[in-house]
Design a protein around this motif. Structure first.
Motif, short mmCIF file in Angstrom:
data_model
loop_
_atom_site.label_atom_id
_atom_site.label_comp_id
_atom_site.label_asym_id
_atom_site.label_seq_id
_atom_site.Cartn_x
_atom_site.Cartn_y
_atom_site.Cartn_z
N ASP A 18 30.92 30.90 18.96
CA ASP A 18 29.99 31.16 18.04
C ASP A 18 30.32 30.05 16.71
N VAL A 19 31.66 29.83 16.55
CA VAL A 19 32.08 28.97 15.66
C VAL A 19 32.01 27.56 15.94
N ALA A 20 32.08 27.45 17.11
CA ALA A 20 32.13 25.97 17.79
C ALA A 20 30.60 25.62 17.68
N ALA A 21 29.69 26.59 17.60
CA ALA A 21 28.09 26.25 18.00
C ALA A 21 27.52 25.97 16.64
N ALA A 22 28.36 26.07 15.27
CA ALA A 22 27.89 25.96 13.94
C ALA A 22 27.83 24.41 13.99
N GLY A 23 26.63 23.86 13.54
CA GLY A 23 26.34 22.63 13.44
C GLY A 23 26.49 22.00 12.04
N THR A 24 26.22 23.09 11.16
CA THR A 24 26.36 22.49 9.64
C THR A 24 27.34 23.57 8.85
N ALA A 26 26.32 25.18 6.52
CA ALA A 26 25.43 26.58 6.14
C ALA A 26 25.62 27.36 7.42
N ASP A 27 25.47 26.98 8.70
CA ASP A 27 25.62 27.54 10.02
C ASP A 27 26.89 28.18 9.72
N LEU A 28 27.98 27.60 9.73
CA LEU A 28 29.44 27.88 9.82
C LEU A 28 29.53 29.11 8.81
N LYS A 29 29.04 29.08 7.61
CA LYS A 29 29.30 30.19 6.74
C LYS A 29 28.38 31.54 7.15
N GLU A 30 27.50 31.22 7.82
CA GLU A 30 26.69 32.56 8.46
C GLU A 30 27.80 33.23 9.35
N VAL A 31 28.25 32.14 10.51
CA VAL A 31 29.17 32.58 11.43
C VAL A 31 30.23 33.40 10.78
N GLU A 32 30.82 32.75 9.78
CA GLU A 32 31.94 33.29 9.06
C GLU A 32 31.57 34.64 8.52
N VAL A 33 30.65 34.98 7.83
CA VAL A 33 29.96 36.25 7.39
C VAL A 33 30.02 37.28 8.58
N ARG A 34 29.33 36.67 9.55
CA ARG A 34 29.06 37.72 10.76
C ARG A 34 30.21 38.34 11.38
N TRP A 35 31.24 37.54 11.35
CA TRP A 35 32.46 38.01 12.08
C TRP A 35 33.46 38.59 11.05
N LEU A 36 33.60 37.92 9.80
CA LEU A 36 34.85 38.13 9.09
C LEU A 36 34.33 38.69 7.59
N GLY A 37 32.90 38.73 7.33
CA GLY A 37 32.49 39.30 6.23
C GLY A 37 32.70 40.62 5.91
N LYS A 38 32.16 41.23 4.78
CA LYS A 38 32.51 42.62 4.45
C LYS A 38 31.72 43.65 5.52
N LYS A 39 30.53 43.22 5.98
CA LYS A 39 30.02 43.91 7.18
C LYS A 39 30.10 43.45 8.50
N GLY A 40 31.05 42.40 8.47
CA GLY A 40 31.43 41.71 9.82
C GLY A 40 31.70 42.51 10.87
N ARG A 41 31.95 42.00 12.24
CA ARG A 41 32.31 42.57 13.33
C ARG A 41 33.58 42.96 13.21
N GLY A 79 35.25 23.74 9.97
CA GLY A 79 34.69 23.48 8.59
C GLY A 79 34.99 22.04 8.37
N ARG A 80 36.33 21.54 8.61
CA ARG A 80 36.51 19.90 8.46
C ARG A 80 35.96 19.22 9.36
N GLU A 81 35.63 19.60 10.56
CA GLU A 81 34.86 18.79 11.46
C GLU A 81 33.27 18.49 11.02
N VAL A 82 32.88 19.90 10.50
CA VAL A 82 31.49 19.69 10.35
C VAL A 82 31.23 18.82 9.02
#
Ligand code: PHE
Length: 342
Positions: A18-24, A26-41, A79-82
């Motif tokens: 999921d992380v590797a697929a984030a191309g921007t 903004a995408d990465l932020k979404e991935v981060e929320v999905r996994w590590l956010g308050k309601k993340g997995r 994040g650094r790569e993006v």
């Protein structure tokens, strides 16, 4: 049977993909929320820990924390790569195309009169001449009487001179500087005074009511026509940057004795005859002579002790010869097409 280790491996793989697929960013932020956010997995799984039997809780807690750290590290690295990728993309978008034609910048130019005046000033300064500036609005005394031009001289006629309401006049030549400089400087001295002069004349291709002269003067105990000629030749050869042919003729001016006209072999036609030299092959350029004793006296000096020579270069005409300008009215026309050629 899938053990708990297997489940963790699956989760890790999924998260990292999921992380590797984030191309921007903004995408990465979404991935981060999905996994590590308050309601993340991962957060949800951590919350379930309390429901586990105490003997399982510790091992499971360690695995989940390891997963959490791994995902955090992956997000940071991605994040650094993006950021780098986005910067590169932006640079590629914004890189100037150096093959495009530029926006033209129009530089200012010096007027040909200014160019030649500066050259003459430079030349005479190197020969030890002062460079002086005298008023254009002048008194009758300095313009005429002091120059041995009597009250009934035709040059004082209203047709030639612009008179001012206060009784002064616009100088008709730079010669008033002869008398003024004698009063200003201690002899012996040499000086030039370039400037604008005025005559009440009808204009045509070779006449203008406003034009330019450069007066030259040398005052010493003994002066000679030879030295005057040398100075004038240095001037002409300096301006034309080559040998020029001249001739000296007698000429009458009330303020010099003897007086001469120095003519220049026409540089436009090389003497063959053209409209500029009126088909004569010669152009009147440098009236000159030895300063009249009455003028020396008007300057406050004793003509028994001091002598002088003076010339009155027709600067406008010289500029026309140098640049082959065929109508004097171009010079003060304010037409930028003229100035852009120099
Ligand atoms: N002042 C004279 C003129 O304008 C020229 C001149 C200057 C003649 C100096 C002799 C000496 O025509």
């Amino acid at each position: 049977m899938k053990g708990i280790g297997y489940e963790m491996d699956e989760l890790t793989r999924e998260a990292l993909a999921d992380v590797a697929a984030a191309g921007t960013a903004a995408d990465l932020k979404e991935v981060e929320v999905r996994w590590l956010g308050k309601k993340g997995r991962v957060t949800a799984l951590l919350k379930e820990l309390s429901a586990l039997p105490p003997e399982d809780r510790k091992a499971r807690g360690q695995q989940l924390n390891a997963l959490k750290r791994e995902v955090e590290a992956a997000v940071e690295a991605r994040g650094r790569e993006v950021e780098r990728l986005e910067a590169e993309a932006a640079a590629a978008r914004e890189r100037p195309d150096v093959t495009l034609p530029g926006t033209p910048v129009r530089a200012g130019r010096l007027h040909p009169l200014t160019i030649v005046t500066e050259e003459i000033v430079d030349l005479f300064e190197r020969m030890g001449f002062h460079v002086l500036d005298y008023p254009e609005a002048e008194s009758e005394f300095f313009n005429f009487d002091g120059l041995n031009i009597p009250g009934d001289h035709p040059a004082r006629d209203m047709q030639d001179t612009f008179y001012l309401a206060d009784g002064n006049l616009m100088r008709t030549h730079t010669s008033p500087g002869q008398v003024r400089s004698m009063r200003d400087l201690d002899p012996p001295y040499r000086a030039i005074f370039p400037g604008r002069v005025y005559r009440c004349e009808a204009t045509d291709a070779s006449h203008e009511h406003t034009f330019y002269q450069v007066e030259g003067i040398m005052i010493d105990r003994h002066v000679s026509v030879a030295h005057m000629l040398h100075s004038m030749m240095s001037l002409l050869e300096g301006v034309f940057r080559r040998k020029v042919e001249v001739r000296l003729r007698p000429g009458y001016f009330p303020f010099v004795e003897p007086g001469f006209e120095l003519d220049l072999r026409c540089t436009v036609c090389e003497g063959a005859g053209c409209p500029v030299c009126k088909r004569s092959g010669w152009v009147e350029l440098l009236p000159c002579g030895l300063v009249h004793p009455n003028v020396i006296r008007a300057g406050g000096l004793d003509p028994g002790e001091w002598e002088g020579w003076a010339f009155g270069l027709g600067l406008s005409r010289l500029v026309m010869m140098r640049y082959r300008i065929d109508d004097i009215r171009w010079l003060l026309s304010g037409d930028l097409r003229l100035v852009r050629q120099f």
